[in-house]
Design a protein around this motif. Structure first.
Motif, mmCIF file in Angstrom:
data_model
loop_
_atom_site.group_PDB
_atom_site.id
_atom_site.type_symbol
_atom_site.label_atom_id
_atom_site.label_comp_id
_atom_site.label_asym_id
_atom_site.label_seq_id
_atom_site.Cartn_x
_atom_site.Cartn_y
_atom_site.Cartn_z
ATOM 1 N N GLU A 90 9.250 1.523 1.313
ATOM 2 C CA GLU A 90 8.055 1.127 0.143
ATOM 3 C C GLU A 90 7.733 2.440 -0.470
ATOM 4 O O GLU A 90 7.353 2.424 -1.656
ATOM 5 N N THR A 91 7.636 3.694 0.227
ATOM 6 C CA THR A 91 7.300 4.990 -0.429
ATOM 7 C C THR A 91 8.551 5.400 -1.181
ATOM 8 O O THR A 91 8.185 6.467 -1.870
ATOM 9 N N ARG A 92 9.594 4.903 -0.944
ATOM 10 C CA ARG A 92 10.797 5.471 -1.916
ATOM 11 C C ARG A 92 11.263 4.619 -2.932
ATOM 12 O O ARG A 92 12.179 5.057 -3.786
ATOM 13 N N VAL A 93 11.194 3.446 -2.782
ATOM 14 C CA VAL A 93 11.525 2.768 -3.877
ATOM 15 C C VAL A 93 11.132 2.683 -5.252
ATOM 16 O O VAL A 93 9.757 3.004 -5.112
ATOM 17 N N LYS A 94 11.704 2.517 -6.329
ATOM 18 C CA LYS A 94 11.162 2.798 -7.622
ATOM 19 C C LYS A 94 9.797 1.730 -7.879
ATOM 20 O O LYS A 94 8.842 2.165 -8.348
ATOM 21 N N GLU A 95 10.237 0.213 -7.603
ATOM 22 C CA GLU A 95 9.076 -0.764 -7.865
ATOM 23 C C GLU A 95 9.101 -1.548 -6.568
ATOM 24 O O GLU A 95 9.664 -2.524 -6.265
ATOM 25 N N PRO A 96 7.967 -0.860 -5.593
ATOM 26 C CA PRO A 96 7.934 -1.441 -4.312
ATOM 27 C C PRO A 96 7.392 -2.844 -4.138
ATOM 28 O O PRO A 96 6.560 -3.263 -5.139
ATOM 29 N N LEU A 97 7.511 -3.885 -3.091
ATOM 30 C CA LEU A 97 7.108 -4.919 -2.984
ATOM 31 C C LEU A 97 5.632 -4.988 -3.038
ATOM 32 O O LEU A 97 5.098 -5.792 -3.482
ATOM 33 N N ILE A 98 5.044 -4.189 -2.130
ATOM 34 C CA ILE A 98 3.725 -3.909 -2.048
ATOM 35 C C ILE A 98 3.559 -2.119 -2.082
ATOM 36 O O ILE A 98 3.734 -1.670 -1.154
ATOM 37 N N PRO A 99 3.039 -1.967 -2.977
ATOM 38 C CA PRO A 99 2.630 -0.496 -3.123
ATOM 39 C C PRO A 99 1.210 -0.180 -2.032
ATOM 40 O O PRO A 99 0.422 -0.948 -1.789
ATOM 41 N N LEU A 100 1.762 0.536 -1.133
ATOM 42 C CA LEU A 100 1.073 0.708 -0.016
ATOM 43 C C LEU A 100 -0.256 1.408 -0.205
ATOM 44 O O LEU A 100 -1.201 1.337 0.483
ATOM 45 N N ALA A 101 -0.267 2.003 -1.539
ATOM 46 C CA ALA A 101 -1.898 2.365 -2.019
ATOM 47 C C ALA A 101 -2.673 1.588 -1.939
ATOM 48 O O ALA A 101 -4.031 1.744 -2.092
ATOM 49 N N LEU A 102 -2.285 0.188 -2.168
ATOM 50 C CA LEU A 102 -3.282 -0.929 -1.994
ATOM 51 C C LEU A 102 -4.307 -0.967 -0.858
ATOM 52 O O LEU A 102 -5.427 -0.981 -1.006
ATOM 53 N N PHE A 103 -3.557 -0.348 0.231
ATOM 54 C CA PHE A 103 -4.402 -0.558 1.505
ATOM 55 C C PHE A 103 -5.160 0.720 1.592
ATOM 56 O O PHE A 103 -5.962 0.691 2.573
ATOM 57 N N ARG A 104 -5.189 1.618 0.643
ATOM 58 C CA ARG A 104 -6.366 2.746 0.514
ATOM 59 C C ARG A 104 -7.401 2.259 0.349
ATOM 60 O O ARG A 104 -8.719 2.944 0.453
ATOM 61 N N SER A 105 -7.551 0.909 -0.277
ATOM 62 C CA SER A 105 -8.699 0.332 -0.669
ATOM 63 C C SER A 105 -9.422 -0.317 0.706
ATOM 64 O O SER A 105 -8.725 -1.206 1.000
ATOM 65 N N VAL A 106 -10.230 0.400 1.090
ATOM 66 C CA VAL A 106 -10.952 -0.182 2.515
ATOM 67 C C VAL A 106 -11.628 -1.635 2.305
ATOM 68 O O VAL A 106 -11.164 -2.555 3.058
#
Length: 536
Positions: free
Chosen positions: A269-285
């Motif tokens: 997900e950190t490498r694909v152009k348009e990820p299924l779930i942008p992992l930065a979502l989970f930076r939101s506590v």
């Protein structure tokens, strides 16, 4: 759009939806949209609990085992859990209206097929299809609300949406009891057909497709495969662990495969152009806390409810209608508590109501651990009412926390996360608490049987007796004298209750952990905008 761009967008506070002036006709009208999607969502929410009341009748009619009955629930949860996030992405990519309508058609059709099934294998198979189409329907409903309502009214709309889910979930046992006792267990599923037709007609007339400006244009196939594989291996291990054993190599193989798939998914997900779930979502506590809270709430609620229906019907000997009526305090307090919780969350934010709700849930589950075969209706009603009052703010508030803290272009994924969390929690609840129950019964039954000076059992007979006791049934052979049958039944009920009590204590512990998770939540940007909205 690059992967970094997606991550940067997900890091920012979510922007409220820009909505045109209210529609003059039916198409796209916000409150009619809410009514339309609520009908469809009601079907899926009802089926999470309505089947619990029907389980004993299905077990008797089709000659199903305890493991078979668990699969009626787990097959549904497994399909939902594995596909919800992907289904949410489908809505973001191709339009939430289309995926919602396809979900309604498929869910109603699968429900009708279950009612026509004459074997447990067919029931479980079509329950899986119910789960797959339900996965399309649920996040699409949230996506439609997020896109249709102006920011100042979104908070109220999601609160009402959560109330519908809460009321439907709580009302399932009562409706199920009426249908099972006065019609048949098949009618529990047939009822979804006319409801589905109504939802389809309303959807065709009212729903308007909205797509975010930044909606994904490509599809992360490898991400879907890895995430689906991870979810499947996790839930499968949890479901099969009571049969295989928690120390068995197969259990740990599937758990390890799940971890591996999750790690590979995170890397991809950190490498694909348009990820299924942008992992930065989970930076939101707050968003992450909302997801975890939904899991923990569902473990306590769905796991506990699974055993309560067998306690009421098989230990107390109640009819399906009577058992549903005895759960009326739970239903009533969820229906009454949901709008109250929504109003409180609008005023003070989600943190205090969510933590308070999980505290009440923990107390209620502890109270349910004290139930005995002779417990009266008054004591049961107290704990059921307290449970409903505790669950109401979590059902309403956690949804707002998750969806409100996600960007608009990921509203479908956020809806999928919210529902996936609940279904994983439901699977965890039935699997883990089921394992606790089975282990306690296996440990206690032989000793209780001997202490009661009952005729000795062979190991094979003891296994069969244990399976019956796990659902509160006394393993009484045909032709057994009445006095001996009564003693066997008494031992079976006491052993079942000891297992249920331990399972409820574990659920109470889970609810205590959830209190601290709730303290990490806060209102999202869209909900902040709607906090001042009091009137429709």
């Amino acid at each position: 759009m690059t992967s970094q761009t997606t991550v940067d967008k997900a890091d920012k506070a979510p922007e409220p939806v820009s909505v045109p002036a209210p529609a003059k006709g039916l198409r796209g009208h916000p409150w009619l949209t809410l009514f339309s999607v609520a009908i469809g969502v009601m079907m899926v929410a009802l089926d999470g609990t309505i089947v619990a009341i029907a389980n004993p009748a299905i077990q008797k009619d089709l000659g199903a085992s305890f493991a078979d009955v668990q699969w009626i629930t787990n097959g549904y949860f497994l399909a939902l859990a594995v596909t919800l996030i992907t289904a949410g992405k489908l809505g973001d990519r191709f339009g939430h209206r289309q995926t919602f309508l396809i979900g309604v058609i498929g869910f109603a059709t699968a429900s009708g097929a279950i009612g026509l099934s004459d074997s447990i294998a067919l029931v479980v198979t079509f329950r899986v299809f119910q789960g797959l189409f339900g996965a399309l329907l649920m996040p699409a409903a949230l996506g439609l609300l997020r896109a249709t309502f102006p920011a100042e009214k979104l908070n109220m709309a999601i609160g009402i949406w959560g109330m519908v889910i809460g009321a439907s979930t709580a009302g399932g046992p009562i409706l199920g009891g009426l249908l099972v006792q006065h019609v048949s267990w098949q009618s529990v599923f047939f009822i979804n057909v006319p409801v589905g037709v109504i939802a389809l007609v309303l959807g065709l007339l009212i729903l308007k497709d909205h797509r975010a400006e930044n909606a994904p244009r490509s599809f992360d196939i490898l991400g879907i495969v890895l995430l689906s594989g991870a979810m499947f291996c996790l839930v499968w291990a949890l479901i099969k662990a009571p049969t295989w054993g928690w120390g068995d190599g197969l259990t740990w193989t599937f758990l390890a495969a799940s971890v591996l798939c999750f790690v590979l998914f995170a890397i991809w997900e950190t490498r694909v152009k348009e990820p299924l779930i942008p992992l930065a979502l989970f930076r939101s506590v707050p968003l992450s806390a909302g997801v975890v809270l939904m899991v923990l709430m569902a473990i306590a609620f769905m796991g506990g409810l699974f055993f309560v229906t067998f306690y009421l019907q098989n230990v107390h000997g109640m009819s399906p209608v009577d058992s549903g009526l005895h759960l009326l305090p739970l239903t009533g307090m969820m229906i009454v508590g949901s709008p109250l919780a929504g109003a409180m969350i609008t005023k003070v934010g989600p943190r205090i109501p969510l933590a308070g709700g999980m505290l009440l849930t923990a107390v209620a589950m502890y109270g349910m651990s004290t139930l005995e075969s002779g417990t009266g209706s008054g004591a049961m009603s107290l704990w059921f009412a307290l449970l409903g009052l505790g669950l109401a703010p979590v059902m309403v508030g956690a949804t707002e926390v998750i969806v409100g803290n996600a960007p608009m272009e990921l509203s479908g994924v956020a809806g999928g996360l919210q529902q996936a969390a609940m279904q994983i929690g439901g699977s965890l609840g039935t699997a883990v608490l089921g394992a606790v129950m089975a282990s306690k019964v296996d440990n206690d039954l032989a000793g209780n049987w001997t202490d009661a000076k009952l005729p000795p059992l062979t190991p094979a007979q003891l296994d069969q007796a244990s399976e019956a006791v796990q659902v509160g049934v006394g393993p009484v052979p045909k032709g057994t004298p009445a006095a001996l049958a009564e003693k066997i039944t008494s031992v079976a009920h006491d052993t079942f209750i000891s297992g249920m009590s331990l399972a409820c204590l574990v659920a109470a512990g889970v609810a205590v952990v959830a209190i601290f998770v709730a303290l990490l939540t806060k209102r999202g940007a869209s909900a902040e905008a709607g906090a001042g909205a009091v009137h429709i």
